[in-house]
Design an enzyme around this catalytic site. Structure first.
Site, PDB file in Angstrom:
ATOM      1  N   GLY A   1      -4.522  16.765  -0.858  1.00 16.53           N
ATOM      2  CA  GLY A   1      -4.075  15.706  -0.167  1.00 16.53           C
ATOM      3  C   GLY A   1      -3.954  14.508  -1.242  1.00 16.53           C
ATOM      4  O   GLY A   1      -4.487  14.416  -2.163  1.00 16.53           O
TER       5      GLY A   1
ATOM      6  N   GLU B   1      -4.831   9.256  -0.295  1.00 18.66           N
ATOM      7  CA  GLU B   1      -5.871   8.096  -0.080  1.00 18.66           C
ATOM      8  C   GLU B   1      -6.484   7.696  -1.385  1.00 18.66           C
ATOM      9  O   GLU B   1      -6.718   6.555  -1.469  1.00 18.66           O
ATOM     10  CB  GLU B   1      -7.081   8.543   0.788  1.00 18.66           C
ATOM     11  CG  GLU B   1      -6.636   8.741   2.275  1.00 18.66           C
ATOM     12  CD  GLU B   1      -7.910   9.404   3.141  1.00 18.66           C
ATOM     13  OE1 GLU B   1      -7.684  10.422   2.859  1.00 18.66           O
ATOM     14  OE2 GLU B   1      -8.263   8.730   3.773  1.00 18.66           O
TER      15      GLU B   1
END
Lengths: 159, 746
Positions: B702, B705
């Site tokens: 990912g 973030e």
């Protein structure tokens, strides 16, 4: 309550609508005319998502009363493309990945058009200051600024 | 720029096609929640508490109900009391029952023919409050004489358990080795106290929804969210309904960053729609977004770091208190789990305190709790490096964890790319260039877990040889394109022959909310699995046509190929065109619980100029290196990195919540809550590091973030380099810097 009759030209079409005297042009465009590409991010003129050109000048439509639009020429994001032919800014935004969520994009496109109409060869700093009234929380502005600079080049090359 | 390890030669993965949903977004056709208009639709408005903390003595809605155009008025009494059941606190946040816990807490809602009528009627509702004392800071709410927010709140994690309620939700402790021994063995010890204020996610699209409840007792909700399956279950819970009565259709989402992983409006719209028999739309104003939706918490952190003269960190002791807002959460626990993760050490003692206070309840914001923790840790590590005369990258490389080392929060590190990020920054043009005159340079690293969770995908092959990919993950910034790229790679179809669709809660399998940077990782995994199922079906169709064993059929670049070479290859389009005759249409569904989300690391370098006359800072140059595993669509990976950095810059330099003494927010507009604008910034240079995640078919980890984690400390370290000041309170706004410069002179 009596409503005010407004006649104006929007994206090349003659348009009539009825509005309340206290209604914003933003609300009139969205609710009365159905132009949902004009976005509301704040309603107080701080984010630029509702940017339109009124007689060629950049404005936050949330700060204009709808009756003030009477007799004006308005351009919203819906009117930027020429039929199926996208405006170079729209094409460069797509190719340059200048949008993530896309909610600020209509306002940025209109503000960038206002800049390039006035200044076809802006510097990076001029682009950044011209777009300082438009908030984007996704991109950090990098790809937006690059896309506007690229569109400026393309527009100059085609003229 | 990409720092790439060797990887397979992909045809589509790693390319930069125009996103499939892009056209609608540049011509104004993309439909966000506030854009939907239904026949007979009413407009809702919410009455909110003017008090930070008060008992609701009575609510009189009779005048409002008699006003023109009003079709429905609801209060907390119209919803079930869920008590301690799941989503019980959420229900009390959606609409207050006995008490209001922050200014902006919803008290009643009205649906009327126009927004103006709804607002006027809401203002005609008479609420009698008994105002209570309130707490706005961690110190206030932890003090023994603080007014208690929740009567039954007994602090968890303390033995023996306290007998009296307090505003301290929980104490968390992570301990390794002997922290006293660590400091005894240290050559240098630094310690400081830090504070940060709540920060709003600042998505440009305010929360909005439309609900249409039918006579059959079912409702359809259109809304902007990061996860419509969570909207479905949470809305049903708050209403006391069975989940199957709620269908949620995802609108385009105008930014979330974690803030749209919960609900605020939907149950109110559904209930008012049920009562009026008409669709109800509710759209928040920006003022409501600031006052009533989740910020990331403020924090107060005390850290002590010990190290040897060779740069080895001996140990870290931390006391970390995080605001939770009005209802209990776990922000401090996440702070403890992330604070020292970019570093190895033998000893640590990390103590966290979650506290409630009279502010809006936290919502997630990009790597929640990690940025404040990294602000403290990486500021102190910079101080250690300065004290022992070591380069700030070298000290980080010296303490860098690698695969198999124990992570501070428990597990062993899998394959990670922190070392590669540090090296990428060390070798960057930026770091090799001299620091500009009158400026300073700062370095920091950041960590985020990333998560997997449940995802579903359905891939259907159309009769003309194209494919439709339906997933349950809203497209928050390019995920349709990522899904299409992975499907294209698997099937050997052109990326524009794939139509990626975000399906509603009744057309696609359950999919968790988009959080933890999971969409491209986990939902992508489901897409790949469904495509692999389809490839097997395609090979079987070819083997039937050729009357051969399926093992003799390979799938190569969009074609069934007979390995022994007895038959001419069959294209995907040829197989789908004949599908009705050869066994029916081709489609596959995959639902999975994705494991092995690869942890994310990032290292940043920034040059900052500080005007010593005004305290104004200017970011001159910024470079971020981040491990993406494999970048599926590099432009949108860069976009996530750049967006995270700039949110971090805003957090470090400008953004803050300002409350008056009564607990009312004083800067609830984008004019006064100042997020970065284009003229504040330089280009944000990106280096995509690719250390593939072995748990994902394409190596994805990912990317959403971690980019927000390092900027706070990187900027503080640059301000120190420029001015000699150690700024330990955020934001480092001009008045704060000016005051600190004044104190330094004195």
């Amino acid at each position: 309550m009596s409503r005010t009759h407004v006649i104006c030209n929007i994206n090349g079409d003659d348009v009539e609508f009825l509005c309340d005297d206290g209604e914003s042009l933003l609300d009139a465009l969205r609710d009365d005319v159905g132009l949902m590409g004009v976005k509301e991010g704040c309603g107080t003129g701080d984010c630029g998502a509702c940017s339109v050109l009124m007689d060629g000048k950049l404005n936050c439509s949330c700060l204009i009363l709808a009756p003030e639009a009477n007799g004006t020429d308005l351009l919203t994001v819906e009117g930027m493309a020429d039929g199926d032919h996208l405006h170079p800014l729209q094409q460069c935004f797509l190719e340059g990945a200048a949008l993530q969520c896309g909610i600020c994009t209509p306002g940025f496109l209109i503000a960038a058009k206002a800049l390039l109409d006035q200044n076809p060869e802006p510097t990076e700093t001029e682009v950044r200051y011209a777009l300082a009234g438009n908030l984007c929380r996704c991109t950090g502005y990098d790809k937006i600024v690059r896309s506007v600079l690229e569109a400026a080049v393309q527009i100059r090359e085609t003229v | 720029m990409t720092a790439t390890e060797e990887r397979p030669d992909y045809k589509y993965v790693g390319t930069r096609p125009i996103r499939h949903d892009g056209l609608d977004k540049v011509i104004g056709k993309a439909r966000y929640a506030a854009d939907l208009v239904l026949p007979g639709m009413l407009h809702g408005h919410i009455l909110r508490s003017p008090h930070a903390h008060a008992k609701i003595v009575s609510i009189d809605t009779s005048a409002a109900e008699a006003m023109p155009g009003v079709k429905s008025v609801v209060t907390g009494a119209d919803f079930p009391d869920l008590g301690a059941a799941p989503n019980g606190d959420l229900a009390k946040n959606v609409i207050a029952r006995d008490k209001v816990l922050y200014e902006g807490h919803a008290v009643a809602a009205v649906a009327a023919g126009t927004r103006r009528e709804a607002m006027d009627a809401a203002n005609a509702i008479v609420v009698n409050y008994e105002v209570l004392g309130h707490s706005l800071t961690i110190d206030q709410t932890m003090s023994p004489d603080a007014e208690i927010l929740h009567d039954g709140l007994i602090t968890r994690g303390i033995e023996p358990a306290p007998t009296e309620a307090s505003n301290i939700v929980a104490r968390t402790c992570f301990e390794r080795g002997d922290i006293d021994q660590a400091f005894a063995e240290s050559d240098v010890i630094v310690e400081r106290e830090f504070s940060t204020t709540p920060i709003h996610q600042g998505y440009i699209e305010p929360h909005a929804c439309v609900a249409d409840t039918g006579q059959d007792g079912k409702t359809v909700v259109w809304c902007s969210s990061q996860g419509h399956f969570r909207v479905r279950s949470a809305t049903a819970d708050v209403l006391g309904w069975d989940t199957s009565r709620v269908k949620v259709i995802p609108a385009e989402i105008g930014g979330g960053f974690g803030g749209k992983t919960t609900i605020y409006l939907e149950p109110l719209a559904v209930e008012m729609s049920a009562r009026s028999g008409r669709p109800v739309k509710i759209v928040m104003t920006r003022d409501e977004v600031f006052r009533a939706t989740g910020p990331t918490p403020g924090s107060k952190l005390k850290l002590k770091v010990g190290a040897k003269n060779d740069g080895t960190i001996t140990g870290v002791k931390a006391w970390m208190a995080y605001e939770n807002g009005a209802f209990p959460g776990n922000a401090a626990m996440l702070g403890c789990m992330t604070v020292v993760s970019p570093y190895t050490m033998e000893h640590m003692y990390l103590e966290g305190f979650d506290v409630v206070l009279n502010k809006p309840v936290n919502a997630a914001y990009r790597a929640p709790s990690a940025p404040m923790a990294a602000f403290a840790m990486d500021t102190l590590l910079d101080e250690v490096a300065e004290n022992i005369g070591m380069d700030p990258i070298e000290i980080r490389l010296h303490n860098c964890p690698s695969e198999g080392d124990p992570a501070p929060y428990g597990p062993k590190w899998p394959t990670i790319g922190l070392k590669e990020c540090l090296e990428a920054i060390r070798d960057s043009d930026h770091y090799k260039s001299p620091v500009p005159e009158n400026a300073g340079r700062g370095i920091a690293s950041g960590f985020w877990f990333n998560i997997g969770e449940a995802s579903s995908a359905t891939v259907n092959l159309n009769e003309n040889g194209t494919a439709t990919v339906v997933t349950g993950s809203p497209d928050i910034g390019g995920s349709r394109a990522s899904m299409a790229l992975m499907a294209a790679e698997e099937l050997g179809l052109d990326v524009y022959s794939i139509t990626p669709v975000v399906g509603d809660t009744e057309v696609v399998g359950f999919t968790d909310v988009t959080e933890g940077s999971r969409a491209t990782f986990a939902t992508g995994m489901a897409v790949v699995e469904a495509c692999r199922d389809l490839k097997m079906q395609l090979r079987q169709r070819a083997s039937t046509a050729w009357d051969c064993d399926v093992e003799e059929v390979e799938w190569v670049d969009g074609h069934a190929v007979h390995s022994p070479g007895d038959h001419e290859a069959l294209s995907l389009a040829a197989i789908t065109a004949a599908a009705k005759r050869t066994g029916g249409p081709l489609g596959a569904t995959a639902s999975l619980n994705a494991r092995g989300a690869g942890p994310a690391f990032s290292t940043h370098v920034v040059d900052i100029a500080v005007d010593k006359e005004t305290g104004q800072t200017q970011v001159l140059r910024y470079t971020t290196a981040q491990d993406a595993g494999t970048a599926i669509h590099p432009s949108y990976v860069e976009g996530q990195m750049q967006g995270g950095v700039v949110q971090g810059i805003g957090w470090a330099l400008n953004e803050e919540y300002i409350h008056d003494a009564d607990g009312r927010m004083e800067n609830s507009s984008f004019l006064d809550y100042r997020i970065p604008v284009a003229s504040d910034l330089p280009m944000i240079e990106t280096i995509i590091v690719e250390v593939p995640n072995p748990s994902h078919p394409y190596g994805v980890r990912g990317v959403g973030e971690v980019g927000i984690v390092p900027p706070l400390a990187a900027i503080a370290n640059a301000v120190h380099d420029a001015t000699g000041l150690r700024m330990s309170d955020l934001p480092m706004s001009p008045p704060r810097i000016l005051a600190a410069l004044g104190e330094a002179v004195e």
